[in-house]
Design an enzyme around this catalytic site. Structure first.
Site, PDB file in Angstrom:
ATOM      1  N   ALA A   1     -83.256  73.272  19.062  1.00 48.82           N
ATOM      2  CA  ALA A   1     -83.910  74.453  19.622  1.00 48.82           C
ATOM      3  C   ALA A   1     -83.726  75.682  18.735  1.00 48.82           C
ATOM      4  O   ALA A   1     -84.601  76.541  18.679  1.00 48.82           O
ATOM      5  CB  ALA A   1     -83.379  74.728  21.024  1.00 48.82           C
ATOM      6  N   THR A   2     -82.615  75.770  18.042  1.00 45.18           N
ATOM      7  CA  THR A   2     -82.431  76.911  17.142  1.00 45.18           C
ATOM      8  C   THR A   2     -83.542  76.925  16.100  1.00 45.18           C
ATOM      9  O   THR A   2     -84.145  77.957  15.800  1.00 45.18           O
ATOM     10  CB  THR A   2     -81.048  76.834  16.460  1.00 45.18           C
ATOM     11  OG1 THR A   2     -80.047  77.091  17.437  1.00 45.18           O
ATOM     12  CG2 THR A   2     -80.917  77.862  15.341  1.00 45.18           C
TER      13      THR A   2
ATOM     14  N   ASN B   1     -78.976  80.913  29.863  1.00 43.78           N
ATOM     15  CA  ASN B   1     -77.965  79.878  29.647  1.00 43.78           C
ATOM     16  C   ASN B   1     -76.571  80.276  30.117  1.00 43.78           C
ATOM     17  O   ASN B   1     -75.711  79.438  30.261  1.00 43.78           O
ATOM     18  CB  ASN B   1     -77.914  79.514  28.167  1.00 43.78           C
ATOM     19  CG  ASN B   1     -77.673  80.726  27.289  1.00 43.78           C
ATOM     20  OD1 ASN B   1     -78.298  81.771  27.459  1.00 43.78           O
ATOM     21  ND2 ASN B   1     -76.745  80.613  26.360  1.00 43.78           N
TER      22      ASN B   1
ATOM     23  N   GLN C   1     -82.925  75.661  28.757  1.00 48.16           N
ATOM     24  CA  GLN C   1     -82.205  75.388  30.010  1.00 48.16           C
ATOM     25  C   GLN C   1     -83.123  75.090  31.188  1.00 48.16           C
ATOM     26  O   GLN C   1     -82.641  74.873  32.293  1.00 48.16           O
ATOM     27  CB  GLN C   1     -81.273  76.561  30.343  1.00 48.16           C
ATOM     28  CG  GLN C   1     -80.136  76.764  29.354  1.00 48.16           C
ATOM     29  CD  GLN C   1     -79.141  75.618  29.329  1.00 48.16           C
ATOM     30  OE1 GLN C   1     -79.122  74.761  30.222  1.00 48.16           O
ATOM     31  NE2 GLN C   1     -78.311  75.593  28.296  1.00 48.16           N
TER      32      GLN C   1
ATOM     33  N   CYS D   1     -71.706  79.068  22.210  1.00 46.70           N
ATOM     34  CA  CYS D   1     -71.983  79.702  20.922  1.00 46.70           C
ATOM     35  C   CYS D   1     -71.137  80.945  20.712  1.00 46.70           C
ATOM     36  O   CYS D   1     -70.979  81.416  19.607  1.00 46.70           O
ATOM     37  CB  CYS D   1     -73.448  80.090  20.821  1.00 46.70           C
ATOM     38  SG  CYS D   1     -74.521  78.683  21.009  1.00 46.70           S
TER      39      CYS D   1
END
Lengths: 391, 380
Positions: B70-71, B150, B180, B324
């Site tokens: 997803a990044t 998230n 999410q 993260c």
């Protein structure tokens, strides 16, 4: 082409009758650090170690030199060409060996050291002859005796003549373990790794002791300290690492002692645990990264209280240093990046809001009487885990 | 017994996905770009997975690109759109609670001269659709908003915002980071007019290292990576067939069980909320109507990391904020207007299809024990 490394020691050369013992330690350390680089011979004469690879073309000189610059007790190093001890041989080999450096330079001079006084020519004459040969082959070069780009070295020694382009400074100091063994209290901050480095430089082999307080501190904090030790090993040699479970002691201090004395009492109890483990290992000195007046626990009064908790010698190599000086060394030895990782601070629950900066020993001892810490200290010592951190 | 309650960070790969992965590595191991049969077999696996993702999104399979996660999808969507529409406007509208892979990418656009407006949540943790309608103007070329937050689980009002804005600004590009919410909530992209939508595999029982980006037909992007031209030239590099196949298998499972799993999460969520209410000073930070698969709350007086490591000693894995933000205080929680005391002691618990009510009870018991022990230490 027959190359070797000339390793010159500094302070050891000044030693008297026990000089041999220091040299033995240095040679042992060199052998250990280079053990995986192939076979080589170490010969010593005239305050110099000759590192002679069995197979010079296959030997990784760059890696060897990089490692040697981290070995304490070495003043300087040179990668040199060995030639037969005759002016004829020097004249024949000198330009070929130093071709790249001679091409790149614009000015040069030749320096000669003639420790073998049997050699027929004297130093100035050798320099003049070698310089003549170089000038005849590299017309772009000029001689500059004051500030040359390149100094060509010719050394006439016991076993042969050596040609090199100058020396690299070594780490200095005394060979690790020639001064004995001490135990460093290592926290994960900036200071203690630098303190370890500095005492290793004076010839101490090291045990490290670290206190963990799960769940107040995390596995990552422990991992960080282990990483710091790994970064120190090239300088200090293998480190015996003791990990002390400290939660119960910290909680007991918190519950039974005045808040403003928490830090100084904690330091004293750490010293007591460290002393017990040190004694088991026949170690008589502790090392800390304290620097005078840096924080509340490092005032003169606080240090007096801390020292009173142990009979061992407490070495504080950073005591007179500023933080900026400490950071500079941390950068240089490569511990800075690891030290500033943020994992340590979960211990801050315990830090008193207003710590006593000038604790009086009498009151501190009184406060410690309110609870019997001895069983917890015994338990911490018993549950300490030990492992060796090595290369 | 290991109790894993950090499923918003990542999930355990389901057996179906692991099997598909193994098969693609050892049997159908060809390169999907190769012309021979081995290549075509591998390509078929990629096509199947594309179809699976398209089914969940109600879109055509050729709108789905596979990425490394997803990044990467978020970077491609935002940077790729900015590069493809250089004259479309200079303003980006986003929220103050995005994942770093969105917020930092938009920060980078800001450094290059874009104007960025960040919509903040209202007290209580929800967003007011009107705030988005007010923020977007004629100079706005991109709106990037997440689907479900998230850290605390806010469900963003996509349906109330996007069609309304599209009516007023037909050329506005809308990107949704759906990590999410994807495969948890029904998403009909035919009706929702989303242009770009990112999703990730490893939050949905697939392995790490694979994700996707939906690109609406007609929307142009410039690639971020150049190379062999795979994935319509937008994500060059040999497709990781084993990861894509695994994600396809996991998505099929998610789609089959979507309603049942949402109900399962909701039951666990309610159980945890009730339990926390019975305990002393453990306020819930998630909004009442938040996504059921996670719950954020604070154990007042006990710093997050200490409670986290204590729970770890009981073999319970939870998160402080998001994974993260390791070790850093959550800026997102602060953006939600939570007082400092709550931010510092916040924990995020997130459930999986395998989580049991007994595990929630074990968590509650451990929280009670930890709170009693550590509040005494901190004199809170």
């Amino acid at each position: 082409m027959n190359e070797l490394i000339l390793i010159k020691y500094g302070e050891i050369a000044l030693k008297g009758l026990n000089k041999n013992a220091f040299e033995d330690v240095l040679l042992k350390n060199i052998r250990w650090r280079l053990r995986d680089l192939g076979t080589f011979r170490l010969r010593r004469a005239q305050s110099t170690v000759y590192l002679e690879p069995a197979d010079p073309p296959a030997f990784d000189f760059d890696e060897a030199i990089d490692r040697l610059t981290k070995i304490f007790g070495i003043a300087s190093l040179s990668r040199a060409l060995v030639v037969e001890k005759s002016m004829e041989a020097v004249r024949r080999e000198i330009c070929g060996y130093l071709d790249a450096q001679l091409q790149a330079a614009r000015t040069f001079k030749v320096e000669t050291r003639r420790s073998d006084k049997q050699f027929p020519l004297k130093s100035p004459a050798i320099s003049a002859e070698a310089g003549g040969v170089i000038l005849s082959q590299y017309p772009h070069l000029r001689v500059d005796v004051h500030n040359p780009d390149l100094i060509v070295n010719v050394e006439i020694r016991d076993f042969g003549a050596y040609i090199h382009a100058g020396s690299i400074p070594g780490a200095g100091g005394m060979p690790v373990s020639s001064s004995g063994r001490a135990m460093i209290l290592i926290s994960g901050g900036l200071d203690s790794p630098v303190a370890a480095y500095m005492m290793a430089k004076r010839g101490l082999a090291l045990d490290a002791i670290h206190f963990v307080s799960p769940p107040y501190t995390s596995d990552r904090a422990l991992q960080k300290v282990e990483t710091l030790c790994e970064k120190l090993v090239p300088y200090t040699g293998s480190i015996k690492f003791h990990c002390v479970p400290f939660t119960a002691i910290q909680e007991a201090i918190r519950e039974h002692c005045p808040e403003e004395l928490f830090t100084v009492i904690m330091r004293r109890l750490m010293m007591k645990v460290a002393e017990k483990i040190a004694r088991e290992r026949e170690i008589n000195a502790l090392v800390t990264g304290e620097s005078l007046a840096q924080v509340a626990s490092q005032t003169l009064d606080a240090l007096y209280c801390t020292d009173n908790s142990t009979d061992l010698v407490v070495l504080r190599p950073l005591i007179g240093m500023d933080k900026t000086e400490i950071i500079r060394i941390a950068y240089q030895i490569g511990t800075y990046e690891t030290s500033i990782l943020p994992y340590e601070d979960c211990c801050t629950v315990f830090t008193p809001r207003h710590p006593r900066t000038r604790p009086k020993l009498r009151f501190v001892e009184q406060a410690e009487q309110s609870f019997d810490f001895a069983p917890l200290i015994e338990e911490a010592v018993r549950d300490t885990e030990c492992r060796t951190i090595t290369l | 017994m290991e109790i894993y309650l950090d499923n918003c960070a990542t999930t355990r790969v389901c057996p179906e996905a692991a099997e598909a992965c193994m098969r693609a590595m050892t049997v159908d191991y060809g390169n999907p770009a190769s012309l021979h049969r081995k290549g075509m077999e591998a390509e078929a696996l990629v096509t199947d997975a594309r179809r699976e993702a398209a089914r969940i999104l109600n879109c055509e399979p050729d709108c789905i690109l596979f990425t490394g996660g997803a990044t990467e999808s978020n970077n491609l969507a935002i940077l790729g759109a900015a590069a493809a529409y250089p004259r479309a406007g200079k303003t980006v509208v986003t929220t103050a609670v995005e994942h770093p892979s969105v917020s930092r990418t938009i920060d980078a656009l800001e450094e290059r001269g874009c104007t960025v407006k960040r919509v903040v949540p209202r007290p209580g943790g929800n967003f007011d659709p009107q705030d988005f309608l007010d923020a977007v103007d004629g100079d706005t070329f991109l709106l990037s908003m997440m689907m479900v937050n998230n850290e605390i689980g806010t469900v963003l009002p996509l349906a109330a915002v996007i069609p309304a804005l599209k009516r007023r600004f037909p050329r506005l590009l809308v990107h949704v980071d759906a990590v999410q919410g994807f495969a948890k909530y029904p998403l009909n992209l035919k009706r929702l007019e989303i242009d770009l939508l990112s999703f990730s595999g490893h939050k949905l029982y697939a392995p790490k290292g694979v994700g996707g980006l939906y690109v609406r037909r007609g929307v142009r992007l410039k690639p971020v990576l150049y190379g062999g031209g795979q994935e319509k030239g937008l994500r060059s590099g040999t497709q990781p067939v084993e990861l894509i196949a695994a994600m396809g298998a996991a998505l099929a499972l998610c789609e089959q069980n979507r309603a049942a799993w949402q109900a399962h999460y909701a039951a666990l969520n309610a159980r945890l909320r009730e339990g926390l209410a019975r305990l002393d000073r453990m306020p819930v930070n998630s909004p009442e109507n938040g996504a059921p698969h996670l719950l954020n709350f604070s154990v007042l007086g006990v710093p997050s990391e200490i409670m986290l490591h204590f729970l770890e000693s009981r073999e319970i894995s939870v998160s402080s904020g998001s994974a993260c933000a390791r070790g850093e205080k959550s800026a997102v929680l602060a953006a939600y207007g939570l007082p400092d005391e709550r931010v510092k002691s916040a924990l995020r618990v997130s459930f999986s299809r395998e989580t049991t009510p007994e595990e929630i009870d074990a968590l509650l018991a451990a929280l009670a024990e930890g709170a009693a022990r550590f509040r005494k230490m901190t004199r809170a």
